[in-house]
Design a protein around this motif. Structure first.
Motif, PDB file in Angstrom:
ATOM      1  N   UNK A  38     -14.055  -7.308 -16.881  1.00 32.53           N
ATOM      2  CA  UNK A  38     -14.449  -6.576 -15.686  1.00 32.53           C
ATOM      3  C   UNK A  38     -15.926  -6.674 -15.375  1.00 32.53           C
ATOM      4  N   UNK A  39     -16.529  -5.541 -15.002  1.00 36.68           N
ATOM      5  CA  UNK A  39     -17.939  -5.522 -14.606  1.00 36.68           C
ATOM      6  C   UNK A  39     -18.866  -5.914 -15.751  1.00 36.68           C
ATOM      7  N   UNK A  40     -18.536  -5.492 -16.972  1.00 34.68           N
ATOM      8  CA  UNK A  40     -19.375  -5.858 -18.108  1.00 34.68           C
ATOM      9  C   UNK A  40     -19.400  -7.370 -18.301  1.00 34.68           C
ATOM     10  N   UNK A  41     -18.242  -7.984 -18.175  1.00 34.13           N
ATOM     11  CA  UNK A  41     -18.179  -9.434 -18.357  1.00 34.13           C
ATOM     12  C   UNK A  41     -19.010 -10.160 -17.306  1.00 34.13           C
ATOM     13  N   UNK A  42     -18.909  -9.716 -16.063  1.00 32.52           N
ATOM     14  CA  UNK A  42     -19.680 -10.339 -14.992  1.00 32.52           C
ATOM     15  C   UNK A  42     -21.175 -10.126 -15.195  1.00 32.52           C
ATOM     16  N   UNK A  43     -21.550  -8.951 -15.696  1.00 36.68           N
ATOM     17  CA  UNK A  43     -22.974  -8.685 -15.950  1.00 36.68           C
ATOM     18  C   UNK A  43     -23.520  -9.647 -16.998  1.00 36.68           C
ATOM     19  N   UNK A  44     -22.739  -9.857 -18.079  1.00 31.24           N
ATOM     20  CA  UNK A  44     -23.185 -10.772 -19.135  1.00 31.24           C
ATOM     21  C   UNK A  44     -23.251 -12.202 -18.602  1.00 31.24           C
ATOM     22  N   UNK A  45     -22.231 -12.606 -17.861  1.00 28.93           N
ATOM     23  CA  UNK A  45     -22.211 -13.976 -17.306  1.00 28.93           C
ATOM     24  C   UNK A  45     -23.428 -14.215 -16.429  1.00 28.93           C
ATOM     25  N   UNK A  46     -23.704 -13.272 -15.508  1.00 24.22           N
ATOM     26  CA  UNK A  46     -24.827 -13.432 -14.592  1.00 24.22           C
ATOM     27  C   UNK A  46     -26.159 -13.473 -15.350  1.00 24.22           C
ATOM     28  N   UNK A  92     -27.865  -7.865 -24.018  1.00 22.14           N
ATOM     29  CA  UNK A  92     -28.627  -8.623 -23.016  1.00 22.14           C
ATOM     30  C   UNK A  92     -30.117  -8.595 -23.333  1.00 22.14           C
ATOM     31  N   UNK A  93     -30.622  -7.421 -23.720  1.00 22.54           N
ATOM     32  CA  UNK A  93     -32.049  -7.295 -24.012  1.00 22.54           C
ATOM     33  C   UNK A  93     -32.436  -8.113 -25.244  1.00 22.54           C
ATOM     34  N   UNK A  94     -31.626  -8.058 -26.291  1.00 18.19           N
ATOM     35  CA  UNK A  94     -31.922  -8.835 -27.494  1.00 18.19           C
ATOM     36  C   UNK A  94     -31.859 -10.333 -27.194  1.00 18.19           C
ATOM     37  N   UNK A  95     -30.960 -10.738 -26.310  1.00 21.67           N
ATOM     38  CA  UNK A  95     -30.910 -12.154 -25.911  1.00 21.67           C
ATOM     39  C   UNK A  95     -32.209 -12.563 -25.232  1.00 21.67           C
ATOM     40  N   UNK A  96     -32.738 -11.703 -24.371  1.00 21.79           N
ATOM     41  CA  UNK A  96     -34.030 -11.988 -23.730  1.00 21.79           C
ATOM     42  C   UNK A  96     -35.116 -12.191 -24.790  1.00 21.79           C
ATOM     43  N   UNK A  97     -35.173 -11.268 -25.751  1.00 24.61           N
ATOM     44  CA  UNK A  97     -36.198 -11.358 -26.791  1.00 24.61           C
ATOM     45  C   UNK A  97     -36.039 -12.637 -27.614  1.00 24.61           C
ATOM     46  N   UNK A  98     -34.796 -13.001 -27.902  1.00 22.91           N
ATOM     47  CA  UNK A  98     -34.542 -14.192 -28.709  1.00 22.91           C
ATOM     48  C   UNK A  98     -34.968 -15.455 -27.966  1.00 22.91           C
ATOM     49  N   UNK A  99     -34.710 -15.498 -26.660  1.00 22.66           N
ATOM     50  CA  UNK A  99     -35.164 -16.639 -25.862  1.00 22.66           C
ATOM     51  C   UNK A  99     -36.687 -16.691 -25.852  1.00 22.66           C
ATOM     52  N   UNK A 100     -37.323 -15.544 -25.633  1.00 25.06           N
ATOM     53  CA  UNK A 100     -38.786 -15.494 -25.582  1.00 25.06           C
ATOM     54  C   UNK A 100     -39.408 -15.904 -26.910  1.00 25.06           C
TER      55      UNK A 100
END
Length: 307
Positions: free
Chosen positions: A271-279, A243-251
């Motif tokens: 499960x919870x991990x999948x929902x976290x990534x989706x959100x 998730x963090x690397x995705x933020x950096x890549x977008x920025x």
């Protein structure tokens, strides 16, 4: 605005951190215009100078206020950046040639780090078009002059199609306050102003996008890119690092790659991990808005991954 205004990204850009030690400042030639411009080239137009140096103190007047009259093109640069030395003269030459149809505002990222952070600049040269106090298009890297000319022509054409041009209706007070705070690099004040606007008008898309962008900038400012990439190298499906690397890549101006990686992470988790990534991915869609060309195909890919 046409989606293509934001379509040029990362063509030979240099990351802001780390950077080499700055070389001695160049010695200018007597009688020369702006850096890279031919001697005697015009640097003023009907509305005033067409090439200006901008600081955090002058940003509101030189960029936000001026963009209510004509488009302002921000050039984020640094003295140590090789590609900047290729692109800046091109921008200055085109600004002089267009004679005031738009203004080139040059921002030294070393002297004005708050402006670079507020604009989400991660690599330079970074060029962003501001109309009516808002960023409406951008590209990163030393792209060829013909592509810069085409991008500018699209910008000017789009502005001409807007009701009232750049000097349209002023933004609501809370949005104006938020934009001013972003220009100062005050993310907390910007977030408060966007939240105040959403409290009054919950469906305001500009406030929703602005708040999402502030949240993205807050997250990115606290990341250690090297450490995160080491974590992903050890475990490609590390959710928090992903998730963090995705933020950096977008920025850094490459949302398509970030979205693709997160969609794959959705496929690989549950499960919870999948929902976290989706959100998180949906939050990035919100930060960029539907005008970003990479958003629509990523939404379709996410739907396919989920169902």
């Amino acid at each position: 605005m046409p989606d293509t205004l934001g379509g040029l990204r990362l063509a030979g850009a240099v990351p802001l951190d780390p950077k080499p030690a700055p070389p001695p400042p160049p010695v200018g030639r007597p009688g020369a215009g702006p850096a890279g411009a031919p001697a005697g080239a015009p640097t003023t137009g009907a509305t005033g100078p067409v090439v200006v140096d901008v600081t955090e103190e002058t940003f509101n007047d030189e960029v936000v206020a001026r963009s209510m009259e004509v488009p302002v093109v921000l050039d984020f640069w640094a003295s140590w950046c090789g590609p900047c030395k290729q692109l800046s003269p091109v921008l200055e030459r085109l600004a002089a040639a267009d004679g005031g149809r738009w203004v080139l505002a040059k921002v030294d990222v070393d002297a004005n780090p708050g402006l670079a952070q507020a604009a989400g600049v991660q690599g330079i040269p970074a060029v962003k078009a501001v109309v009516g106090g808002r960023i409406v298009g951008e590209f990163t890297g030393a792209v060829p002059e013909r592509e810069v000319r085409g991008w500018l022509d699209q910008l000017l054409s789009a502005v001409g199609e807007m009701p009232g041009g750049p000097a349209g209706a002023a933004p609501p007070p809370h949005l104006a306050e938020a934009h001013d705070a972003m220009a100062r690099g005050d993310l907390d004040a910007a977030a408060s102003a966007f939240q105040a606007q959403l409290a009054e008008t919950p469906a305001d898309p500009d406030a929703a996008i602005g708040l999402a962008q502030v949240e993205l900038l807050r997250r990115v400012s606290g990341y250690d890119a090297g450490w995160l990439r080491q974590r992903l190298a050890a475990d490609p499906y590390d959710v928090e690092a992903g998730l963090a690397v995705a933020d950096l890549t977008v920025a850094q101006g490459d949302p398509a790659t970030a979205f693709s990686r997160l969609v794959e992470l959705v496929r690989r988790t549950s499960g919870e991990d999948r929902e976290k990534v989706r959100a998180h991915l949906v939050g990035l869609f919100q930060a960029l808005g539907d005008g970003e060309p990479a958003v629509a195909p990523a939404r379709r890919a996410l739907a396919a991954a989920l169902f």
